[in-house]
Motif scaffolding. Structure first.
Motif, PDB file in Angstrom:
ATOM      1  N   UNK A  13       0.993  -1.284   0.179  1.00 12.19           N
ATOM      2  CA  UNK A  13      -0.040  -0.165  -0.110  1.00 12.19           C
ATOM      3  C   UNK A  13       1.007   1.245  -0.007  1.00 12.19           C
ATOM      4  N   UNK A  14       0.773   2.211  -0.857  1.00  8.03           N
ATOM      5  CA  UNK A  14       1.416   3.352  -1.171  1.00  8.03           C
ATOM      6  C   UNK A  14       0.657   4.461  -1.215  1.00  8.03           C
ATOM      7  N   UNK A  15       1.118   5.649  -0.394  1.00  8.52           N
ATOM      8  CA  UNK A  15       0.080   6.920  -0.306  1.00  8.52           C
ATOM      9  C   UNK A  15       0.827   7.801  -1.517  1.00  8.52           C
ATOM     10  N   UNK A  16       0.347   8.297  -2.241  1.00 14.29           N
ATOM     11  CA  UNK A  16       0.953   9.111  -3.293  1.00 14.29           C
ATOM     12  C   UNK A  16       0.164  10.472  -3.567  1.00 14.29           C
ATOM     13  N   UNK A  17       0.976  11.735  -3.754  1.00 13.36           N
ATOM     14  CA  UNK A  17       0.381  12.827  -3.618  1.00 13.36           C
ATOM     15  C   UNK A  17       0.389  13.323  -5.077  1.00 13.36           C
ATOM     16  N   UNK A  18      -0.743  13.909  -5.574  1.00 12.89           N
ATOM     17  CA  UNK A  18      -0.587  14.553  -6.929  1.00 12.89           C
ATOM     18  C   UNK A  18      -0.973  16.047  -6.681  1.00 12.89           C
ATOM     19  N   UNK A  85       4.718   8.230   0.040  1.00 16.53           N
ATOM     20  CA  UNK A  85       6.043   7.489  -0.546  1.00 16.53           C
ATOM     21  C   UNK A  85       6.233   7.932  -1.955  1.00 16.53           C
ATOM     22  N   UNK A  86       5.402   8.634  -2.553  1.00 16.42           N
ATOM     23  CA  UNK A  86       5.779   9.062  -3.732  1.00 16.42           C
ATOM     24  C   UNK A  86       4.820  10.407  -4.080  1.00 16.42           C
ATOM     25  N   UNK A 169       7.462   1.718  -8.735  1.00 18.49           N
ATOM     26  CA  UNK A 169       8.817   1.133  -8.712  1.00 18.49           C
ATOM     27  C   UNK A 169       9.707   1.950  -7.967  1.00 18.49           C
ATOM     28  N   UNK A 170       9.632   3.048  -7.968  1.00 14.94           N
ATOM     29  CA  UNK A 170      10.696   4.134  -7.603  1.00 14.94           C
ATOM     30  C   UNK A 170      10.666   3.808  -6.016  1.00 14.94           C
ATOM     31  N   UNK A 171       9.335   4.056  -5.329  1.00 11.55           N
ATOM     32  CA  UNK A 171       8.984   3.881  -3.996  1.00 11.55           C
ATOM     33  C   UNK A 171       9.500   2.592  -3.323  1.00 11.55           C
ATOM     34  N   UNK A 172       9.055   1.577  -3.982  1.00  6.92           N
ATOM     35  CA  UNK A 172       9.284   0.010  -3.680  1.00  6.92           C
ATOM     36  C   UNK A 172      10.815   0.044  -3.601  1.00  6.92           C
TER      37      UNK A 172
END
Length: 257
Positions: A13-18, A85-86, A169-172
């Motif tokens: 599970x990744x939290x991403x900001x736009x 995370x990204x 990919x970058x976050x993981x």
């Protein structure tokens, strides 16, 4: 990053900001994720969308937080960056001011979330004839700031998932999963044209299009090899193809640009 247990429907599970200036099309990007669902865990102003992508057999669930209309950019980053995370930094390729504004966003990101993986996204590629930001300038800027770079089109569903996949990919990778992640190819505008035409017809109907014989041959080859690539991907291989002809499609016919 959260790793799931047996009862959950995802592996990570990744939290991403736009983030980006107003009117760069952040809502358009989210709307293009057909399987995304809206959630509001706190209040209506802090809603996010979730979508799940598949990377090398792993299910990665993204919480995509849209910061549209939430005030000044510095306040947004301070409020939303905890646990992220990204970050997707969005500008409009037809609006140079929105690209210049990325500097402000990047400064705040580095202050409040240093080292976080970032992807630079140039939106509205379908309006390339109105372009004010050259792709090579964006690529150079991204390279200087250690970011991946994509140009996308929500209207044509072009490079949307690819950009989110690259950020995942970058976050993981940052969290020690580098063994399964590979660089993601940024598709060309020429391939977008081939994909769009082939999607709207069949390989047998290509001959009826108002196109030069050489272009129709290319499209038929693209249609056949793309179908084969899907078969290959299902068997663990990858296929790379690049359309050789830039195409313009108007209401009545297609022509070489």
């Amino acid at each position: 990053m959260t790793i799931s247990n047996m009862t959950k429907d995802y592996d990570y599970l990744l939290k991403v900001l736009l983030v980006g200036d107003s009117d760069v099309g952040k809502h358009e990007i989210l709307s293009c994720l057909e399987d995304a669902s809206s959630e509001s865990p706190f209040c209506s102003g802090n809603a996010y969308k979730t979508t799940t992508i598949l990377l090398e057999g792993k299910r990665v669930k993204l919480q995509i937080w849209d910061t549209s209309g939430q005030g000044r950019f510095c306040t947004i980053i301070r409020s939303y960056s905890r646990g992220a995370q990204g970050i997707i930094l969005v500008y409009d390729i037809t609006n140079k001011w929105s690209f210049d504004g990325i500097d402000r966003w990047l400064k705040e990101v580095e202050e409040h979330a240093p080292g976080i993986p970032k992807v630079l996204v140039g939106n509205r590629l379908h309006l390339a004839f109105k372009r004010q930001v050259l792709a090579k300038h964006a690529e150079l800027y991204a390279s200087r700031n250690n970011m991946s770079c994509f140009e996308i089109s929500p209207l044509c569903d072009f490079n949307i998932r690819e950009s989110f996949c690259e950020l995942a990919r970058m976050a993981l990778h940052r969290n020690g999963m580098e063994r399964i992640w590979r660089n993601n190819k940024v598709l060309s505008l020429q391939e977008l044209c081939c994909r769009t035409i082939v999607r709207c017809t069949t390989v047998y109907a290509i001959d009826s299009l108002s196109l030069p014989t050489s272009v129709k041959s290319t499209l038929k080859s693209y249609a056949l090899t793309t179908s084969q690539s899907i078969h290959n991907i299902n068997h663990g291989t990858r296929f790379k193809y690049q359309c050789k002809y830039p195409l313009n499609h108007n209401r009545n016919s297609c022509a070489i640009s």
